[in-house]
Scaffold this motif. Structure first.
Motif, PDB file in Angstrom:
ATOM      1  N   GLY A 307       0.756  -1.374  -0.071  1.00  0.00           N
ATOM      2  CA  GLY A 307       0.034  -0.097   0.037  1.00  0.00           C
ATOM      3  C   GLY A 307       0.808   1.206   0.046  1.00  0.00           C
ATOM      4  O   GLY A 307       0.515   2.286   0.759  1.00  0.00           O
ATOM      5  N   ALA A 308       1.797   1.165  -0.914  1.00  0.00           N
ATOM      6  CA  ALA A 308       2.843   2.561  -0.944  1.00  0.00           C
ATOM      7  C   ALA A 308       3.271   2.562  -2.434  1.00  0.00           C
ATOM      8  O   ALA A 308       3.406   1.280  -2.971  1.00  0.00           O
ATOM      9  CB  ALA A 308       3.781   2.546   0.060  1.00  0.00           C
ATOM     10  N   SER A 309       3.854   3.474  -2.754  1.00  0.00           N
ATOM     11  CA  SER A 309       4.617   3.322  -4.205  1.00  0.00           C
ATOM     12  C   SER A 309       5.935   4.311  -3.907  1.00  0.00           C
ATOM     13  O   SER A 309       5.812   5.336  -3.202  1.00  0.00           O
ATOM     14  CB  SER A 309       3.808   4.140  -5.224  1.00  0.00           C
ATOM     15  N   VAL A 310       7.167   3.820  -4.379  1.00  0.00           N
ATOM     16  CA  VAL A 310       8.429   4.421  -4.438  1.00  0.00           C
ATOM     17  C   VAL A 310       8.408   5.774  -5.170  1.00  0.00           C
ATOM     18  O   VAL A 310       7.942   6.066  -6.294  1.00  0.00           O
ATOM     19  CB  VAL A 310       9.272   3.581  -5.089  1.00  0.00           C
ATOM     20  N   LEU A 311       9.163   6.770  -4.726  1.00  0.00           N
ATOM     21  CA  LEU A 311       9.106   7.879  -5.144  1.00  0.00           C
ATOM     22  C   LEU A 311      10.539   8.295  -5.578  1.00  0.00           C
ATOM     23  O   LEU A 311      11.647   7.735  -5.050  1.00  0.00           O
ATOM     24  CB  LEU A 311       9.291   9.147  -4.104  1.00  0.00           C
ATOM     25  N   HIS A 312      10.646   8.641  -7.113  1.00  0.00           N
ATOM     26  CA  HIS A 312      11.923   8.941  -7.400  1.00  0.00           C
ATOM     27  C   HIS A 312      11.919  10.527  -7.699  1.00  0.00           C
ATOM     28  O   HIS A 312      11.500  11.085  -8.462  1.00  0.00           O
ATOM     29  CB  HIS A 312      12.157   8.475  -8.806  1.00  0.00           C
ATOM     30  N   GLY A 313      12.361  11.214  -6.755  1.00  0.00           N
ATOM     31  CA  GLY A 313      12.147  12.567  -6.560  1.00  0.00           C
ATOM     32  C   GLY A 313      11.174  13.081  -5.591  1.00  0.00           C
ATOM     33  O   GLY A 313      10.407  12.349  -5.124  1.00  0.00           O
ATOM     34  N   PRO A 314      10.809  14.465  -5.793  1.00  0.00           N
ATOM     35  CA  PRO A 314       9.939  14.990  -4.698  1.00  0.00           C
ATOM     36  C   PRO A 314       8.529  14.838  -4.909  1.00  0.00           C
ATOM     37  O   PRO A 314       7.748  15.164  -3.822  1.00  0.00           O
ATOM     38  CB  PRO A 314      10.244  16.553  -4.816  1.00  0.00           C
ATOM     39  N   VAL A 315       8.083  14.465  -6.261  1.00  0.00           N
ATOM     40  CA  VAL A 315       6.666  13.923  -6.554  1.00  0.00           C
ATOM     41  C   VAL A 315       6.478  12.717  -7.129  1.00  0.00           C
ATOM     42  O   VAL A 315       7.355  12.274  -7.806  1.00  0.00           O
ATOM     43  CB  VAL A 315       6.053  15.327  -7.314  1.00  0.00           C
ATOM     44  N   GLY A 316       5.531  12.292  -7.158  1.00  0.00           N
ATOM     45  CA  GLY A 316       4.990  10.934  -7.941  1.00  0.00           C
ATOM     46  C   GLY A 316       3.990  11.466  -8.997  1.00  0.00           C
ATOM     47  O   GLY A 316       3.320  12.370  -9.165  1.00  0.00           O
ATOM     48  N   PRO A 317       3.373  10.388  -9.636  1.00  0.00           N
ATOM     49  CA  PRO A 317       2.412  10.421 -10.653  1.00  0.00           C
ATOM     50  C   PRO A 317       1.025  11.241 -10.050  1.00  0.00           C
ATOM     51  O   PRO A 317       0.720  10.889  -8.719  1.00  0.00           O
ATOM     52  CB  PRO A 317       2.067   9.068 -11.104  1.00  0.00           C
ATOM     53  N   GLY A 318       0.693  12.231 -10.763  1.00  0.00           N
ATOM     54  CA  GLY A 318      -0.660  12.840 -10.226  1.00  0.00           C
ATOM     55  C   GLY A 318      -0.392  14.222  -9.557  1.00  0.00           C
ATOM     56  O   GLY A 318      -1.102  14.988  -9.521  1.00  0.00           O
TER      57      GLY A 318
END
Length: 504
Positions: A307-318
């Motif tokens: 129930g989480a998603s990896v971040l590459h940088g300060p923001v994610g999709p959306g």
């Protein structure tokens, strides 16, 4: 026996948190939240939870509606930036907004006073929100202009629901004691009581335009940090809304009669802060070693149950300015982490202190505990600390933590969040300074063309990824338990407004 004993302790914890009256009001909603209530001064803290409560009591200009993807006014009717002068913003207030208690109408003088107090109150922890606004002018009773020294495209993300509106006349009458003597505002709910560190009680302002009879007459926000206690209160009917259900308790809540679980896509970003004012965090290779040492995918699978998603940088999709092209992207590579530590001058490893405030974020202690052996496997010698958030957060705000796990909420547009933590001199939370990053952040704020602004932000993200003063970890799905006696749909900003709650 152990399970019964644990439930008894949880019930006692809930009972202790719900001491704001023993009987339920005819139309009352009790909400279990996890953060502190710092005090009566609406400018003295800077957390999403406090902005949430002050915005609907004292009032704010507006908020970002993540369900419709646009800014909406609360006290402001409309707003515009001058086409001739991009440093000039005009806000037009709604007419007929009356203050609690005495019925005084909201005017532009109150907004002018509020931005002055935001900047000048000795206890203000929100000055970074109004930093871009260098002056202001009351045009008429319902109109105020804000002036910036440079064009500031994301100005609304800094001030819209972060500038709390308080009364000029009340401040002139009561001075520093105004918040306790006259906690009167212009929002749809009124401050009834605050117990510092425990709860905040709000009552409906029936004179608010558009307020509904079905909105609760009273809302009690109770700080219940312990997950088990919060869930027990929800299942026992002592709470109607329980915030942030951890993954391991989801099945229990979903199987309970009369409770619905609702999920939101997060805009809160979680990261590991590495403050260069502390050794060894002044060495970029050490920071990069941390980035390669942690298997984030494994932690998400085991601790967050996916129930989480990896971040590459300060923001994610959306989120605004997200790009899959951000670089570098860090993957799990313990061999590379060991090599980087060696190249940084620590062939035999290095001692570090690692802080996380247990119970503030979903599975914060558990995920941080999982990080510790990964760091130790590559040569870090970790002293792991789990202080109370009430003592840890002031240390973070003062820049007195070297390495810590932290979240930043309400990141719809990343400009304010990146500036707050990483731009030189904005706040001491991470004492990082990079002139190239500063120039890019200044430039993106001045760029009103979305494509050009996003390109500037991507360059800024790439610098942050390369230097790693903050390793952006993941976004955690947020789960709410909601009694079937109320109707409420949570948003990804995690702000709970009484006007969004209806009684069934």
């Amino acid at each position: 026996m152990k399970r019964m004993y644990g439930r008894s302790l949880a019930a006692l914890a809930v009972a202790g948190a719900l001491t704001a009256g023993t009987a339920f009001a005819a139309s009352e909603v009790r909400i279990g939240v996890v953060n502190d209530y710092a005090g009566w001064n609406p400018y003295a803290d800077s957390t999403a939870q406090m902005y949430m409560t002050w915005c609907q009591t004292y009032g704010c200009l507006g908020t970002f509606d993540t369900r419709e993807g646009e800014y909406k006014g609360i006290l402001a009717e409309r707003w515009e930036v001058s086409k001739e002068n991009p440093n000039e913003w005009t806000f037009y207030l709604k007419k007929g907004i009356k203050r609690h208690g005495d019925g005084k109408e909201l005017t532009a003088e109150d907004v002018a006073h509020s931005i002055w107090r935001n900047k000048n109150d000795p206890r203000s922890a929100q000055k970074h929100n109004t930093r871009a606004v260098t002056s202001w002018k009351v045009v008429d009773k319902y109109t105020i202009k804000f002036f910036t020294s440079k064009p500031t495209a994301p100005l609304l993300s800094f001030i819209f629901d972060r500038l709390i509106i308080t009364g000029k006349d009340l401040y002139e009458k009561h001075g520093a004691q105004v918040d306790r003597k006259a906690p009167l505002g212009y929002g749809p709910y009124m401050v009834k009581d605050i117990v510092v560190g425990q709860r905040m009680v709000l009552e409906k302002n029936n004179a608010w335009p558009g307020i509904k009879k079905s909105n609760p007459d009273r809302i009690i926000f109770n700080k219940i940090k312990e997950d088990e206690a919060r869930i027990t209160g929800l299942l026992n009917g002592e709470l109607q809304i329980g915030q942030f259900i951890p993954p391991h308790l989801l099945d229990r809540v979903r199987s309970a009669e009369g409770i619905t679980v609702k999920e939101t896509s997060p805009v809160e970003i979680m990261f590991l802060a590495m403050n260069p004012a502390f050794k060894p965090w002044d060495n970029k290779k050490v920071r990069q070693a941390v980035a390669y040492a942690i298997d984030r995918e494994a932690i998400i699978k085991a601790i967050f149950r996916g129930g989480a998603s990896v971040l590459h940088g300060p923001v994610g999709p959306g989120q605004y300015a997200y790009s899959p092209d951000v670089t570098p992207k860090y993957s799990y590579n313990p061999a590379k982490a060991k090599q980087l530590l060696k190249e940084a001058g620590y062939p035999d490893g290095v001692e570090i202190d690692f802080y996380t405030a247990a119970g503030r974020y979903i599975n914060d202690r558990q995920s941080s505990q999982a990080i510790v052996p990964m760091l130790e496997a590559v040569g870090f010698k970790v002293k792991f600390h789990t202080p109370e958030y009430s003592s840890h957060w002031p240390m973070v705000r003062k820049g007195k933590r070297g390495f810590y796990y932290q979240g930043r909420g309400s990141v719809v547009d990343p400009s304010a969040a990146v500036s707050q933590y990483l731009e030189t001199g904005v706040s001491p939370r991470i004492k990082y300074s990079n002139p190239e990053l500063d120039k890019l952040l200044a430039a993106e704020r001045q760029e009103f063309d979305p494509a050009k602004r996003k390109a500037l932000l991507l360059k800024a993200f790439n610098i942050v990824q390369e230097d790693v003063p903050a390793l952006y970890m993941w976004r955690i799905n947020q789960y709410y338990g909601i009694s079937n006696k109320v109707d409420f749909t949570p948003t990804s900003t995690d702000r709970i407004y009484g006007t969004d709650i209806t009684m069934k």
